[in-house]
Design an enzyme around this catalytic site. Structure first.
Site, short mmCIF file in Angstrom:
data_model
loop_
_atom_site.label_atom_id
_atom_site.label_comp_id
_atom_site.label_asym_id
_atom_site.label_seq_id
_atom_site.Cartn_x
_atom_site.Cartn_y
_atom_site.Cartn_z
N CYS A 24 0.83 -1.21 0.00
CA CYS A 24 0.00 0.00 0.00
C CYS A 24 0.86 1.27 0.00
O CYS A 24 0.32 2.37 -0.09
CB CYS A 24 -0.89 0.08 1.24
SG CYS A 24 -1.89 -1.35 1.58
N HIS B 122 -5.88 1.89 5.41
CA HIS B 122 -6.47 1.07 4.35
C HIS B 122 -7.15 -0.12 5.00
O HIS B 122 -6.53 -0.83 5.80
CB HIS B 122 -5.39 0.60 3.37
CG HIS B 122 -5.91 -0.37 2.36
ND1 HIS B 122 -7.04 -0.13 1.61
CD2 HIS B 122 -5.46 -1.60 1.97
CE1 HIS B 122 -7.27 -1.16 0.81
NE2 HIS B 122 -6.33 -2.06 1.01
N HIS C 55 -10.02 -3.57 4.62
CA HIS C 55 -10.76 -4.52 3.79
C HIS C 55 -12.11 -4.84 4.42
O HIS C 55 -12.54 -5.98 4.43
CB HIS C 55 -9.96 -5.82 3.63
CG HIS C 55 -8.79 -5.69 2.69
ND1 HIS C 55 -8.01 -6.75 2.31
CD2 HIS C 55 -8.28 -4.61 2.07
CE1 HIS C 55 -7.06 -6.33 1.49
NE2 HIS C 55 -7.20 -5.03 1.33
N GLU D 214 -26.92 11.11 11.03
CA GLU D 214 -26.17 11.83 12.07
C GLU D 214 -24.66 11.64 11.95
O GLU D 214 -23.88 12.59 12.12
CB GLU D 214 -26.65 11.36 13.46
CG GLU D 214 -25.92 11.96 14.64
CD GLU D 214 -26.14 13.46 14.81
OE1 GLU D 214 -27.04 14.02 14.16
OE2 GLU D 214 -25.39 14.08 15.62
ZN ZN Z 1 -5.99 -3.86 0.06
#
Ligand code: ZN
Length: 214
Positions: free
Chosen positions: A78, A96, A98, A119
């Site tokens: 990433c 990040h 999943h 809200e």
């Molecule tokens: Zn990923």
């Protein structure tokens, strides 16, 4: 957890996100910027078992300054994606995940996620209850690093959002610091889950309720 130790913080937050279902099966992660150093978790490891000494330190160009002592560890795939939010938004932390809620939201709204009059929208930077939150969705790729260009484009094209969804994959969320990134990620995830439930009930989350102030 000592907030002054970013390595411990990365390990602690990875464990936290694992138990939320955002970083299971070695997926997901978080990186935190402190000064001109960015702390990133290693790739392909069980995120709930990362130790502070496993964390990489990279500079603002993404070059490794301090690798972990364990030479078998690799920098997260990433990394180029995290760097896009650090560079383009001056983020203090990028996450990040999943989450199934994020993945499901991309199946229901494959191009753009929208929700209004909830809200939890107020937990997002620059948004009020009456506003419509929009999150761009980019196509997934076989390799995480190949998402970098389309993620950078989506960040540029959507200055009002601090999140980008990836089809059938998950979400990138950032904030001015790790606390802000974490709370925004929680609000986005809540909205993704609620929107899917609303749709299942026949309610369009992007439509304001009858009689609502516009
Ligand atoms: Zn990923």
């Amino acid at each position: 957890m000592t907030e002054t130790d970013p390595r411990a913080l990365v390990a602690e937050l990875c464990r936290h996100f694992y138990f939320q279902g955002w970083a299971t099966g070695t997926g997901g992660g978080i990186s935190i910027k402190q000064g001109d150093r960015i702390y990133m978790a290693p790739s392909g490891v069980q995120k709930e078992r990362i130790r502070p000494e496993d964390v990489f330190v990279v500079d603002l160009d993404g070059a490794v300054l301090e690798p972990p002592a364990d030479a078998s560890l690799k920098l997260t795939a990433c990394a180029p994606l995290f760097m896009a939010a650090f560079r383009q938004r001056d983020a203090g932390a990028v996450l990040h995940g999943h989450s199934q809620h994020a993945a499901l939201a991309t199946l229901l709204w494959p191009e753009r996620f929208r929700i209004t009059h909830i809200e939890m929208i107020k937990g997002l930077r620059g948004y009020g209850y009456h506003d419509t939150v929009e999150v761009p969705v980019i196509p997934n790729t076989a390799h995480e690093c190949d998402l970098a260009d389309s993620l950078a484009e989506a960040i540029d094209a959507n200055p009002q959002t601090d999140a980008v969804l990836v089809q059938r994959h998950g979400v990138y969320v950032w904030g001015r610091d790790w606390q802000h990134a974490k709370t925004q990620a929680e609000c986005y995830d809540y909205l993704f889950e609620l929107a899917a439930r609303m749709k299942a009930c026949g309610i369009d989350p992007a439509v304001a309720p009858e009689g609502a102030r516009r």
